[in-house]
Scaffold this active site. Structure first.
Site, mmCIF file in Angstrom:
data_model
loop_
_atom_site.group_PDB
_atom_site.id
_atom_site.type_symbol
_atom_site.label_atom_id
_atom_site.label_comp_id
_atom_site.label_asym_id
_atom_site.label_seq_id
_atom_site.Cartn_x
_atom_site.Cartn_y
_atom_site.Cartn_z
ATOM 1 C CE LYS A 188 -5.624 -4.656 -2.739
ATOM 2 N NZ LYS A 188 -6.337 -3.412 -3.053
ATOM 3 C CE LYS A 200 -8.670 -1.730 5.685
ATOM 4 N NZ LYS A 200 -8.496 -1.975 4.297
ATOM 5 C CG ASN A 258 -2.517 9.955 14.280
ATOM 6 O OD1 ASN A 258 -1.687 9.921 13.794
ATOM 7 N ND2 ASN A 258 -3.965 10.450 13.580
ATOM 8 N N GLY A 259 0.185 12.471 13.466
ATOM 9 C CA GLY A 259 0.411 13.642 12.377
ATOM 10 C C GLY A 259 1.522 13.896 11.881
ATOM 11 C CD GLU A 299 -2.540 -2.924 -1.454
ATOM 12 O OE1 GLU A 299 -1.996 -1.407 -0.604
ATOM 13 O OE2 GLU A 299 -3.483 -2.875 -1.903
ATOM 14 C CD1 TRP A 331 2.573 3.694 8.377
ATOM 15 C CD2 TRP A 331 2.700 5.533 8.131
ATOM 16 N NE1 TRP A 331 2.622 4.047 6.846
ATOM 17 C CE2 TRP A 331 2.970 5.021 6.619
ATOM 18 C CE3 TRP A 331 3.163 6.867 8.067
ATOM 19 C CZ2 TRP A 331 3.199 5.421 5.786
ATOM 20 C CZ3 TRP A 331 3.095 7.408 6.683
ATOM 21 C CH2 TRP A 331 3.362 6.911 5.753
ATOM 22 C CG HIS A 373 0.587 4.949 -27.536
ATOM 23 N ND1 HIS A 373 0.702 6.052 -28.509
ATOM 24 C CD2 HIS A 373 -0.786 4.785 -28.148
ATOM 25 C CE1 HIS A 373 -0.580 5.821 -29.910
ATOM 26 N NE2 HIS A 373 -1.178 4.806 -28.609
ATOM 27 C CD GLU A 408 -7.977 -2.478 -5.996
ATOM 28 O OE1 GLU A 408 -8.074 -1.286 -6.319
ATOM 29 O OE2 GLU A 408 -8.203 -2.958 -4.801
ATOM 30 C CB CYS A 432 0.305 7.425 14.812
ATOM 31 S SG CYS A 432 1.968 7.324 14.220
ATOM 32 N NE ARG A 437 -5.945 6.093 13.893
ATOM 33 C CZ ARG A 437 -6.705 6.316 12.978
ATOM 34 N NH1 ARG A 437 -7.800 6.132 13.571
ATOM 35 N NH2 ARG A 437 -6.251 7.398 12.848
HETATM 36 C C1 F6R Z 1 -4.930 -0.095 -0.740
HETATM 37 C C2 F6R Z 1 -5.900 0.328 -0.063
HETATM 38 C C3 F6R Z 1 -5.991 1.879 0.115
HETATM 39 C C4 F6R Z 1 -6.757 2.661 0.384
HETATM 40 C C5 F6R Z 1 -6.586 3.986 0.535
HETATM 41 C C6 F6R Z 1 -8.094 4.851 0.829
HETATM 42 O O1 F6R Z 1 -5.516 -1.661 -0.310
HETATM 43 O O2 F6R Z 1 -6.345 0.207 0.986
HETATM 44 O O3 F6R Z 1 -5.030 1.933 -1.128
HETATM 45 O O4 F6R Z 1 -7.661 2.258 0.001
HETATM 46 O O5 F6R Z 1 -5.454 4.779 1.597
HETATM 47 O O6 F6R Z 1 -8.454 4.769 1.667
HETATM 48 P P1 F6R Z 1 -9.994 4.788 2.391
HETATM 49 O O7 F6R Z 1 -10.567 4.008 1.578
HETATM 50 O O8 F6R Z 1 -9.904 4.725 4.163
HETATM 51 O O9 F6R Z 1 -10.374 6.324 2.107
#
Ligand code: F6R
Length: 604
Positions: A486, A599, A101-102, A489, A75, A505, A482, A2, A28
């Site tokens: 990618k 983000k 926000n929270g 998501e 969010w 396993h 990773e 948020c 956000r």
């Molecule tokens: C995946 C992604 C998230 C962030 C995670 C940590 O593409 O962006 O998994 O890596 O939320 O975010 P930061 O690095 O901002 O602490």
């Protein structure tokens, strides 16, 4: 999560200014948006509210001017994504508007009590509770002081302090009080930045939204309440109510280069930026890497902590320190760290890995570390962020603004710095620098037309897939995790990363005719075993895509990558990032704003 923003001024300012700020804060959360402002149209002073579920539209009907306004980009946590649940929320009399926000953790009993006391709720959010709590606190404060409210700014602060004291959780609020035409800002952990400029006083979740408005900024502290009136801000101690003198600092942020630079989406732009980011790290961050190496050398127990992609960078770091520096460095998912913090001492070193510097799980991990006297270092991209301010030592990632919700360039930036630090610890600085220069060239190979053609062909094949498996061993195990993240998501395909050795396993039970499986196979000690695993998948009908410097009979498709030794995780992830992007585009999805994500993850 948020984004919240507000302004108050002696003059009428365009309300559209709030909308522009919300666009900057949309990273956000983008479930809904909303604004509130004071107006006397058509008659009488009132609060006008405009709010809607969904993303901010590109164009909005013309908005008026006002001396006071606030806004929110959401969010969703409590309450569905609906117009009613969009912020701002008002009290019963519509004399105050709040944005939040929270999460108010004790919202249930509070809401019940407020409803019993006759408050009328219009949403199913936890946030709206604060508007009604404040309404009650204001009435109480007014009765106690027996003075008229609007003439006494202290009452508003008193009421906010009382209301805030009743809620639990990590929260930030901006309150717009119509009768006094003032804003109040208050927070616990979730960030809030105050700004003063020639046009007025501003407050925002992130300093980036203050660029162009404020010359001086102040990061509000958890034990403070800020009262923002047209004449300027005043700060109070949240416990005692005493007046405080803030130390303002100049806003040094410039408006970031947020253009798409000719690319159709930020995700693909940021994937392409990675070689430049690594080059910048080599030019600007060697000193930082050396200092971090010293901290590790003198620590008794080093922990890398991060979430999601940053957590996988931490895991990769632990492999790099082991193989290059012969050093045991622990990697812990930040949200789990507090359950393992007990053995921290004042000789421990906790290195937080975070793009945003606002991830609440990371903030809690470093706060726990500090409480136990440990030293905190951070590899962080957003330099004014909460983690950067808490840390004793910071190495900025120098990745530039990462605007796609998916983390790409911040991931490889973290890997590059960790690899450098491991080599410095080993006394082989030049080897580390050389291998990173080779990785820069190696990354470019993924963008070569012939490689892109193969990645696109794989995307065509996978476009309707429901599942996808990814395997790697050793240094490539975090890469597999990773790569799977990618893909899942941004494409919503169920993608799972596994350590190659785990196949037998249990995991191999998932493989059936046509099951896609990506295999990371650099030319290191893992190659014979991971190729055996690939062959086992193939024998059971799996469709195997090898990401490797060399082809192999186990692969149905070979995506070539450069052979760059210990820097292989930096180059191997690029084709996987590109594949995720190509799949998202083919599935008609927005590669920059996947559903349900934000983000900056500022809630638990
Ligand atoms: C995946 C992604 C998230 C962030 C995670 C940590 O593409 O962006 O998994 O890596 O939320 O975010 P930061 O690095 O901002 O602490």
């Amino acid at each position: 999560m948020c984004g919240i923003f507000g302004f108050v001024s002696t003059r009428e300012l365009p309300v559209a200014l709030v909308v522009d700020a919300l666009r900057t804060l949309e990273y956000r959360g983008y479930d809904s948006w909303g604004i509130a402002y004071a107006t006397s149209e058509p008659v009488g002073e009132r609060l006008a509210v405009l709010k809607q579920a969904g993303r901010l539209p590109q164009t909005l009907p013309p908005l008026p001017t006002s001396p006071i306004a606030l806004g929110h980009t959401r969010w969703a946590t409590h309450g569905g994504v609906t117009d009613d649940n969009a912020h701002p929320h008002l009290d019963c009399r519509a004399t105050l508007a709040i944005v939040h926000n929270g999460i108010i953790e004790n919202y249930r009993p509070l809401r019940e009590a407020l409803e019993q006391a006759g408050h009328h709720f219009r949403s199913s959010t936890d946030s709206e509770i604060f508007a009604h709590l404040l309404e009650d606190s204001l009435q109480r404060a007014r009765r106690v002081s027996e003075s008229t409210f609007s003439g006494s700014p202290g009452l508003l602060v008193e009421a906010v302090r009382q209301a805030f004291a009743q809620i639990r959780g990590l929260n930030a609020f901006i309150v717009l009080h119509l009768p006094s035409r003032q804003l109040v800002a208050v927070k616990s952990t979730s960030p809030l930045v105050l700004g003063i400029g020639t046009e007025g006083v501003f407050v925002s979740s992130d300093a980036v939204a203050l660029v162009g408005h404020a010359e001086q900024i102040y990061y509000l502290r958890d034990d403070e309440v800020a009262l923002l009136s047209p004449q300027g801000p005043r700060l109070f101690d949240r416990c005692t109510g005493e007046l405080r003198q803030p130390q303002w600092e100049p806003l040094t942020l410039r408006s970031a280069d947020t253009s798409l630079g000719g690319f159709p989406h930020y995700l693909i732009k940021e994937i392409h930026e990675q070689p430049h980011v690594i080059e910048r790290i080599l030019r600007e961050r060697l000193d930082g890497a050396r200092q971090l190496a010293e901290l590790i050398r003198h620590s008794y127990g080093t922990f890398l902590v991060g979430c999601g992609t940053a957590g996988y960078a931490a895991l990769c770091g632990s492999y790099l320190f082991s193989r290059i520096a012969r050093r045991h460095v622990n990697a812990v998912i930040a949200s789990e760290f507090k359950y393992q913090e007990h053995f921290l001492t004042d000789r421990s070193l906790v290195i937080a890995l975070t793009q945003s510097g606002e991830t609440v799980d990371v903030i809690e991990a470093v706060q726990a570390a500090k409480r136990r006297g440990a030293t905190v270092a951070a590899l962080v991209n957003v330099t004014g962020s909460t983690v950067a301010r808490i840390a004793d030592f910071t190495v900025p990632l120098s990745a530039g603004p990462e605007q796609s919700v998916l983390s790409t360039k911040a991931y490889t930036a973290k890997l590059a710095i960790l690899l450098l630090v491991a080599h410095i610890l080993n006394g082989s600085d030049h080897v580390g620098i050389d291998v990173l220069w080779r990785a820069i060239d190696g990354m470019e190979l993924a963008f070569a037309p012939a490689t892109l053609d193969r990645i696109r062909a794989v995307a065509e094949q996978l476009v309707n897939a429901e599942h996808c498996y990814v395997i790697g061993r050793g240094l490539s195990y975090p890469t597999a995790l990773e790569a799977a993240l990618k893909i899942k998501e941004v494409t919503y395909i169920h993608a799972e990363g596994f350590a190659g050795g785990e196949l037998k396993h249990g995991v191999i039970a998932l493989i059936q005719d046509g099951s896609p499986c990506l295999v990371f196979s650099p030319l290191d000690e893992t190659r014979p075993d991971i190729l055996s695993g690939a062959m086992e998948v193939r024998s059971r009908g799996g469709w195997v895509v090898g990401i490797s410097p060399e082809p192999d009979e186990a692969f149905h498709v070979h995506i070539p990558i450069a052979d760059v030794g210990d820097a292989s995780p930096l180059v191997a992830i690029v084709p996987a990032q590109l594949l995720a992007y190509e799949l998202a585009v083919r599935r008609g999805l927005d590669p920059d704003k996947p559903r349900n994500l934000a983000k900056s993850v500022t809630v638990k």
